[in-house]
Write a protein that holds these residues in place. Sequence first.
Motif, PDB file in Angstrom:
ATOM      1  N   GLU A  31       0.835  -1.196   0.000  1.00  0.00           N
ATOM      2  CA  GLU A  31       0.000   0.000   0.000  1.00  0.00           C
ATOM      3  C   GLU A  31       0.875   1.253   0.000  1.00  0.00           C
ATOM      4  OE1 GLU A  31      -2.249  -0.793   3.509  1.00  0.00           O
ATOM      5  OE2 GLU A  31      -3.954  -1.612   2.411  1.00  0.00           O
ATOM      6  N   ALA A  32       1.992   1.205   0.722  1.00  0.00           N
ATOM      7  CA  ALA A  32       2.877   2.363   0.825  1.00  0.00           C
ATOM      8  C   ALA A  32       3.564   2.678  -0.500  1.00  0.00           C
ATOM      9  CB  ALA A  32       3.925   2.120   1.909  1.00  0.00           C
ATOM     10  N   VAL A  33       3.765   1.674  -1.332  1.00  0.00           N
ATOM     11  CA  VAL A  33       4.449   1.886  -2.609  1.00  0.00           C
ATOM     12  C   VAL A  33       3.709   2.919  -3.460  1.00  0.00           C
ATOM     13  CG1 VAL A  33       4.977   0.798  -4.831  1.00  0.00           C
ATOM     14  CG2 VAL A  33       5.632  -0.330  -2.706  1.00  0.00           C
ATOM     15  N   SER A  34       2.395   2.782  -3.588  1.00  0.00           N
ATOM     16  CA  SER A  34       1.647   3.632  -4.515  1.00  0.00           C
ATOM     17  C   SER A  34       1.426   5.050  -4.007  1.00  0.00           C
ATOM     18  CB  SER A  34       0.294   2.983  -4.852  1.00  0.00           C
ATOM     19  OG  SER A  34      -0.485   2.840  -3.679  1.00  0.00           O
ATOM     20  N   PRO A  42      14.171   7.968   1.301  1.00  0.00           N
ATOM     21  CA  PRO A  42      14.840   6.752   0.812  1.00  0.00           C
ATOM     22  C   PRO A  42      15.051   5.697   1.886  1.00  0.00           C
ATOM     23  CG  PRO A  42      16.379   8.594   0.936  1.00  0.00           C
ATOM     24  CD  PRO A  42      15.011   9.164   1.156  1.00  0.00           C
ATOM     25  N   ASP A  43      15.173   6.108   3.145  1.00  0.00           N
ATOM     26  CA  ASP A  43      15.304   5.124   4.219  1.00  0.00           C
ATOM     27  C   ASP A  43      14.001   4.348   4.393  1.00  0.00           C
ATOM     28  OD1 ASP A  43      17.904   5.881   4.671  1.00  0.00           O
ATOM     29  OD2 ASP A  43      17.435   7.186   6.362  1.00  0.00           O
ATOM     30  N   ARG A  44      12.885   5.067   4.315  1.00  0.00           N
ATOM     31  CA  ARG A  44      11.585   4.402   4.415  1.00  0.00           C
ATOM     32  C   ARG A  44      11.369   3.498   3.210  1.00  0.00           C
ATOM     33  NH1 ARG A  44       6.153   5.627   3.081  1.00  0.00           N
ATOM     34  NH2 ARG A  44       6.759   7.584   2.091  1.00  0.00           N
ATOM     35  N   ALA A  45      11.784   3.958   2.034  1.00  0.00           N
ATOM     36  CA  ALA A  45      11.645   3.138   0.827  1.00  0.00           C
ATOM     37  C   ALA A  45      12.461   1.854   0.944  1.00  0.00           C
ATOM     38  CB  ALA A  45      12.095   3.937  -0.395  1.00  0.00           C
ATOM     39  N   LEU A  46      13.641   1.951   1.549  1.00  0.00           N
ATOM     40  CA  LEU A  46      14.466   0.755   1.745  1.00  0.00           C
ATOM     41  C   LEU A  46      13.755  -0.247   2.654  1.00  0.00           C
ATOM     42  CD1 LEU A  46      17.045  -0.905   1.507  1.00  0.00           C
ATOM     43  CD2 LEU A  46      18.063   0.544   3.287  1.00  0.00           C
ATOM     44  N   LYS A  47      13.132   0.240   3.698  1.00  0.00           N
ATOM     45  CA  LYS A  47      12.398  -0.654   4.599  1.00  0.00           C
ATOM     46  C   LYS A  47      11.223  -1.314   3.876  1.00  0.00           C
ATOM     47  CE  LYS A  47      13.615   1.842   8.835  1.00  0.00           C
ATOM     48  NZ  LYS A  47      13.118   2.679   9.960  1.00  0.00           N
ATOM     49  N   ILE A  48      10.563  -0.550   3.011  1.00  0.00           N
ATOM     50  CA  ILE A  48       9.463  -1.116   2.222  1.00  0.00           C
ATOM     51  C   ILE A  48       9.993  -2.250   1.348  1.00  0.00           C
ATOM     52  CG2 ILE A  48       7.862  -0.651   0.320  1.00  0.00           C
ATOM     53  CD1 ILE A  48       7.569   2.216   1.490  1.00  0.00           C
ATOM     54  N   MET A  49      11.113  -2.008   0.670  1.00  0.00           N
ATOM     55  CA  MET A  49      11.687  -3.032  -0.198  1.00  0.00           C
ATOM     56  C   MET A  49      12.127  -4.255   0.597  1.00  0.00           C
ATOM     57  SD  MET A  49      11.432  -2.272  -3.365  1.00  0.00           S
ATOM     58  CE  MET A  49      12.539  -3.500  -4.029  1.00  0.00           C
TER      59      MET A  49
END
Length: 236
Positions: A31-34, A42-49
Amino acid sequence: MKPAPFLLTALFSAAVSAAPATHMDTKAATEAVSVYYRNPNPDRALKIMQTIIADPLWKKDSARHNLSVWAAQILRQHPQATDKWCRAMKQYPAVTQDETAYFFFLANTSESRKCLRNLNISNHSKTYIAQNTPPDISSLSNISPADLDALWTTFYATGNPKAVEKVLDRVLDYAKAQKAQEKSNHKNIDMTGVAAAWSARSNIMQNQDIRKIFDTYLNRLNATDKALLQKILVQE
């Protein structure tokens, strides 16, 4: 190295609706991706990945491809975060490092190219990287189904309205072609146009930011083109 494309909107809606309760973390991540572009970090994006890589969803070729495109857009915007991402990916087994190499390849920055030299990747991937050039999303002209995925992913990662406008351009071309064929006995089925219209309609319905971009785009059109686009995206 590059898997078959899959429509991003369908991927995320399916992942959210079909995931069992035990995969709440993955549901939150997908859900966070979209909507990542609303609060880019970018730190949050890394955690999502990392959350998604740990889930069986990552092993699906189509999901991995689209998420890699999403990650690449973030690394392009935040090249200073590449080293941290690279060190995180090096903690995974070789097969996963090989899979994640694709988003460093797509990012195509000096930092991401340096990371590729440090990852444990297969000879097949090394050959692919050496023989191919990452696509430039901003210069797309003849849009393919895979390009639709990339454009939506670019918006989800960056919030850049030009990505949405390129999809709308493709839908408008499709609408004009459909209008021109109305009196013809030989009708061509434009599957990319159909996919562009479906994805645009779905995103406009679900995302108010995309709806605003659509409304602004409509207001720039002449009356004829505006009516064509409204018919295919609003009235159907």
